[in-house]
Design an enzyme around this catalytic site. Sequence first.
Site, PDB file in Angstrom:
ATOM      1  N   GLY A   1     -19.135   8.688 -14.079  1.00 18.87           N
ATOM      2  CA  GLY A   1     -19.756   9.999 -14.243  1.00 18.87           C
ATOM      3  C   GLY A   1     -19.787  10.549 -15.657  1.00 18.87           C
TER       4      GLY A   1
ATOM      5  CG  ASP B   1     -17.870  13.364 -13.944  1.00 19.21           C
ATOM      6  OD1 ASP B   1     -16.648  13.465 -13.690  1.00 19.21           O
ATOM      7  OD2 ASP B   1     -18.655  12.757 -13.186  1.00 19.21           O
TER       8      ASP B   1
ATOM      9  CG  ASP C   1     -13.764  18.395  -6.704  1.00 19.36           C
ATOM     10  OD1 ASP C   1     -14.161  19.559  -6.559  1.00 19.36           O
ATOM     11  OD2 ASP C   1     -13.752  17.573  -5.769  1.00 19.36           O
TER      12      ASP C   1
ATOM     13  CE  LYS D   1     -16.877  20.406  -7.756  1.00 16.06           C
ATOM     14  NZ  LYS D   1     -17.744  19.785  -6.695  1.00 16.06           N
TER      15      LYS D   1
ATOM     16  CG  PHE E   1     -21.367  17.260  -4.511  1.00 20.24           C
ATOM     17  CD1 PHE E   1     -20.037  16.850  -4.461  1.00 20.24           C
ATOM     18  CD2 PHE E   1     -22.324  16.367  -4.961  1.00 20.24           C
ATOM     19  CE1 PHE E   1     -19.675  15.560  -4.855  1.00 20.24           C
ATOM     20  CE2 PHE E   1     -21.969  15.084  -5.356  1.00 20.24           C
ATOM     21  CZ  PHE E   1     -20.647  14.675  -5.304  1.00 20.24           C
TER      22      PHE E   1
ATOM     23  CG  ASP F   1     -22.300   9.409  -8.266  1.00 21.75           C
ATOM     24  OD1 ASP F   1     -21.317   9.970  -8.788  1.00 21.75           O
ATOM     25  OD2 ASP F   1     -22.200   8.635  -7.281  1.00 21.75           O
TER      26      ASP F   1
ATOM     27  NE  ARG G   1     -23.678   6.964 -11.451  1.00 21.30           N
ATOM     28  CZ  ARG G   1     -22.473   7.431 -11.138  1.00 21.30           C
ATOM     29  NH1 ARG G   1     -22.037   8.541 -11.695  1.00 21.30           N
ATOM     30  NH2 ARG G   1     -21.719   6.801 -10.256  1.00 21.30           N
TER      31      ARG G   1
HETATM   32  P1  IMP Z   1     -10.901  15.046  -8.555  1.00 18.11           P
HETATM   33  O1  IMP Z   1      -9.914  13.932  -8.596  1.00 18.11           O
HETATM   34  O2  IMP Z   1     -11.019  15.634  -7.183  1.00 18.11           O
HETATM   35  O3  IMP Z   1     -10.693  16.100  -9.603  1.00 18.11           O
HETATM   36  O4  IMP Z   1     -12.306  14.389  -8.708  1.00 18.11           O
HETATM   37  C1  IMP Z   1     -12.886  14.155  -9.874  1.00 18.11           C
HETATM   38  C2  IMP Z   1     -13.984  13.139  -9.682  1.00 18.11           C
HETATM   39  O5  IMP Z   1     -14.726  13.381  -8.489  1.00 18.11           O
HETATM   40  C3  IMP Z   1     -14.961  13.255 -10.813  1.00 18.11           C
HETATM   41  O6  IMP Z   1     -14.644  12.314 -11.803  1.00 18.11           O
HETATM   42  C4  IMP Z   1     -16.284  12.954 -10.150  1.00 18.11           C
HETATM   43  O7  IMP Z   1     -16.543  11.581 -10.244  1.00 18.11           O
HETATM   44  C5  IMP Z   1     -16.109  13.306  -8.701  1.00 18.11           C
HETATM   45  N1  IMP Z   1     -16.715  14.622  -8.372  1.00 18.11           N
HETATM   46  C6  IMP Z   1     -16.075  15.754  -8.033  1.00 18.11           C
HETATM   47  N2  IMP Z   1     -16.921  16.751  -7.800  1.00 18.11           N
HETATM   48  C7  IMP Z   1     -18.153  16.242  -8.012  1.00 18.11           C
HETATM   49  C8  IMP Z   1     -19.487  16.796  -7.940  1.00 18.11           C
HETATM   50  O8  IMP Z   1     -19.720  17.989  -7.662  1.00 18.11           O
HETATM   51  N3  IMP Z   1     -20.498  15.957  -8.244  1.00 18.11           N
HETATM   52  C9  IMP Z   1     -20.307  14.643  -8.570  1.00 18.11           C
HETATM   53  N4  IMP Z   1     -19.096  14.089  -8.653  1.00 18.11           N
HETATM   54  C10 IMP Z   1     -18.016  14.874  -8.371  1.00 18.11           C
HETATM   55 MG    MG Z   2     -15.635  10.534 -11.909  1.00 17.30          MG
END
Ligand code: IMP
Ligand code: MG
Length: 174
Positions: free
Chosen positions: A41, A97, A100, A128, A149, A156, A162
């Site tokens: 990403g 990127d 979350d 977020k 999202f 993606d 992408r």
């Molecule tokens: P985390 O471990 O939950 O913080 O997730 C982070 C990863 O989830 C990022 O590197 C993204 O690849 C993916 N991700 C989380 N939210 C989104 C979104 O809204 N769109 C696309 N990819 C996301």
């Molecule tokens: Mg990622």
Amino acid sequence: MYRMSMMPMITAEAIMECVDALGAKIRRNYEFDVIVGVLTGSFIFMADLVRKFPRQDLQVKFIKASSYGDGTRPGELKISGMDLAELKGKKVLLVDDILDTGRTLQALAAQVKAEGAVDVKTCVLLDKPSRREVDFQADFTGFKIDDKFVVGYGLDYAGEYRSYPDIWSLEDAG
Ligand code: IMP
Ligand code: MG
């Protein structure tokens, strides 16, 4: 089924300004040896961000971390594509990127430190905060966004969207 929002959430122009400001802020606050992008990403963000640090000795590396499988809910984190021992003794800037739940960057930053990096700071284009499941903040953040999202500018949904230059939210199309 999902479809793109009617209008971009963040335009390519706004992203460009943000990356410029982020680069300036990082230059003022953190002198790092290696910038490490979290694939896939972050690939477009990395391409724009690294050019804010035009230095001969800057090392650019990528690591693969995937947690999302084919859907919008988090799964298991898999790390591959790089020997973390290469970061021993280095000051590292980890770039993703989007932040979350926070699980990906928290786990990655901890592993990089455990491998002997002298300093690890993190940078994300998007955050977020309302989705956080662990106590983790990025050191440098571009945009804080609502719990939507988002796709485009490298991000993606199931491997698609992408290459759009703007960032769009996906809406439920029923
Ligand atoms: P985390 O471990 O939950 O913080 O997730 C982070 C990863 O989830 C990022 O590197 C993204 O690849 C993916 N991700 C989380 N939210 C989104 C979104 O809204 N769109 C696309 N990819 C996301
Ligand atoms: Mg990622």
